[in-house]
Design a protein around this motif. Sequence first.
Motif, PDB file in Angstrom:
ATOM      1  N   TYR A  66      20.983  -0.042  -9.546  1.00  0.00           N
ATOM      2  CA  TYR A  66      21.884  -0.942  -9.303  1.00  0.00           C
ATOM      3  C   TYR A  66      21.503  -2.106  -8.152  1.00  0.00           C
ATOM      4  N   ALA A  67      21.793  -3.314  -8.515  1.00  0.00           N
ATOM      5  CA  ALA A  67      21.261  -4.562  -7.750  1.00  0.00           C
ATOM      6  C   ALA A  67      21.912  -4.458  -6.223  1.00  0.00           C
ATOM      7  N   ARG A  68      20.834  -4.476  -5.182  1.00  0.00           N
ATOM      8  CA  ARG A  68      21.457  -4.463  -3.752  1.00  0.00           C
ATOM      9  C   ARG A  68      22.129  -5.496  -3.627  1.00  0.00           C
ATOM     10  N   ASP A  74      16.470  -3.680  -6.210  1.00  0.00           N
ATOM     11  CA  ASP A  74      17.418  -2.334  -7.014  1.00  0.00           C
ATOM     12  C   ASP A  74      17.197  -1.146  -6.155  1.00  0.00           C
ATOM     13  N   GLU A  75      18.406  -0.429  -6.302  1.00  0.00           N
ATOM     14  CA  GLU A  75      18.306   0.994  -5.916  1.00  0.00           C
ATOM     15  C   GLU A  75      18.429   2.019  -6.985  1.00  0.00           C
ATOM     16  N   THR A  76      17.571   3.064  -6.956  1.00  0.00           N
ATOM     17  CA  THR A  76      17.839   4.087  -8.022  1.00  0.00           C
ATOM     18  C   THR A  76      18.540   5.138  -7.475  1.00  0.00           C
ATOM     19  N   VAL A  77      19.697   5.552  -8.147  1.00  0.00           N
ATOM     20  CA  VAL A  77      20.176   6.661  -7.837  1.00  0.00           C
ATOM     21  C   VAL A  77      20.079   7.874  -8.759  1.00  0.00           C
ATOM     22  N   SER A  78      19.456   8.991  -8.311  1.00  0.00           N
ATOM     23  CA  SER A  78      18.973  10.226  -9.025  1.00  0.00           C
ATOM     24  C   SER A  78      19.211  11.361  -8.403  1.00  0.00           C
ATOM     25  N   LEU A  86      24.731   5.189  -2.080  1.00  0.00           N
ATOM     26  CA  LEU A  86      25.471   4.330  -2.813  1.00  0.00           C
ATOM     27  C   LEU A  86      26.969   4.426  -2.155  1.00  0.00           C
ATOM     28  N   LEU A  87      27.435   5.739  -1.882  1.00  0.00           N
ATOM     29  CA  LEU A  87      29.056   5.755  -1.482  1.00  0.00           C
ATOM     30  C   LEU A  87      29.019   5.095  -0.266  1.00  0.00           C
ATOM     31  N   GLU A  88      28.148   5.090   0.807  1.00  0.00           N
ATOM     32  CA  GLU A  88      28.091   4.353   1.861  1.00  0.00           C
ATOM     33  C   GLU A  88      28.044   2.799   1.942  1.00  0.00           C
ATOM     34  N   MET A  89      27.107   2.417   0.929  1.00  0.00           N
ATOM     35  CA  MET A  89      27.138   0.969   0.472  1.00  0.00           C
ATOM     36  C   MET A  89      28.503   0.582   0.032  1.00  0.00           C
ATOM     37  N   LEU A  90      29.178   1.256  -0.937  1.00  0.00           N
ATOM     38  CA  LEU A  90      30.161   0.829  -1.340  1.00  0.00           C
ATOM     39  C   LEU A  90      31.134   0.646  -0.334  1.00  0.00           C
ATOM     40  N   LYS A  91      31.330   1.589   0.548  1.00  0.00           N
ATOM     41  CA  LYS A  91      32.371   1.544   1.643  1.00  0.00           C
ATOM     42  C   LYS A  91      31.975   0.208   2.494  1.00  0.00           C
ATOM     43  N   GLU A  92      30.952  -0.068   2.776  1.00  0.00           N
ATOM     44  CA  GLU A  92      30.519  -1.276   3.772  1.00  0.00           C
ATOM     45  C   GLU A  92      30.695  -2.764   3.051  1.00  0.00           C
ATOM     46  N   ILE A 100      34.180  -3.318  -7.871  1.00  0.00           N
ATOM     47  CA  ILE A 100      33.494  -3.109  -9.002  1.00  0.00           C
ATOM     48  C   ILE A 100      32.054  -3.305  -8.819  1.00  0.00           C
ATOM     49  N   LEU A 101      31.073  -2.258  -9.494  1.00  0.00           N
ATOM     50  CA  LEU A 101      29.699  -2.293  -9.113  1.00  0.00           C
ATOM     51  C   LEU A 101      29.094  -2.299 -10.654  1.00  0.00           C
ATOM     52  N   GLU A 102      28.061  -3.109 -11.118  1.00  0.00           N
ATOM     53  CA  GLU A 102      27.523  -2.791 -12.268  1.00  0.00           C
ATOM     54  C   GLU A 102      26.376  -2.034 -12.090  1.00  0.00           C
ATOM     55  N   ILE A 103      26.079  -0.847 -13.172  1.00  0.00           N
ATOM     56  CA  ILE A 103      25.031   0.052 -13.006  1.00  0.00           C
ATOM     57  C   ILE A 103      24.207   0.054 -14.361  1.00  0.00           C
TER      58      ILE A 103
END
Length: 108
Positions: A66-68, A74-78, A86-92, A100-103
């Motif tokens: 996803y784009a920062r 970009d950050e990779t979630v694996s 990612l969850l922390e970023m979504l909260k902030e 909404i986040l595009e991945i």
Amino acid sequence: PEENVFGGGSDAKGAAFESRGEFSLLCYMDNEEVAEMQITQGTTWEEALGDLAQVAPKGTVPKFTYARVDGEGDETVSNVDSWNKLLEMLKEEEEELEGILEIDIVTE
């Protein structure tokens, strides 16, 4: 597409964004939207993996980028650590993202 909506929760596309700790991850592969995942702050990496496995290419380990929000690449979630990040970023960034986040699902 409507037929590929995973996870619980209400439709996040209301007239005005109201925080309920719910997010829609719009899943893309090769620049085409293939699914929408509904997640919350309580969604585990294992639950997300189960949803991703339904749309990721067969034989691949599901992961996505996803784009920062700050525009710094970009950050990779694996794995569980990157999922929690990612969850922390979504909260902030909840208000900025309007839930909404595009991945991009990695297809290799």
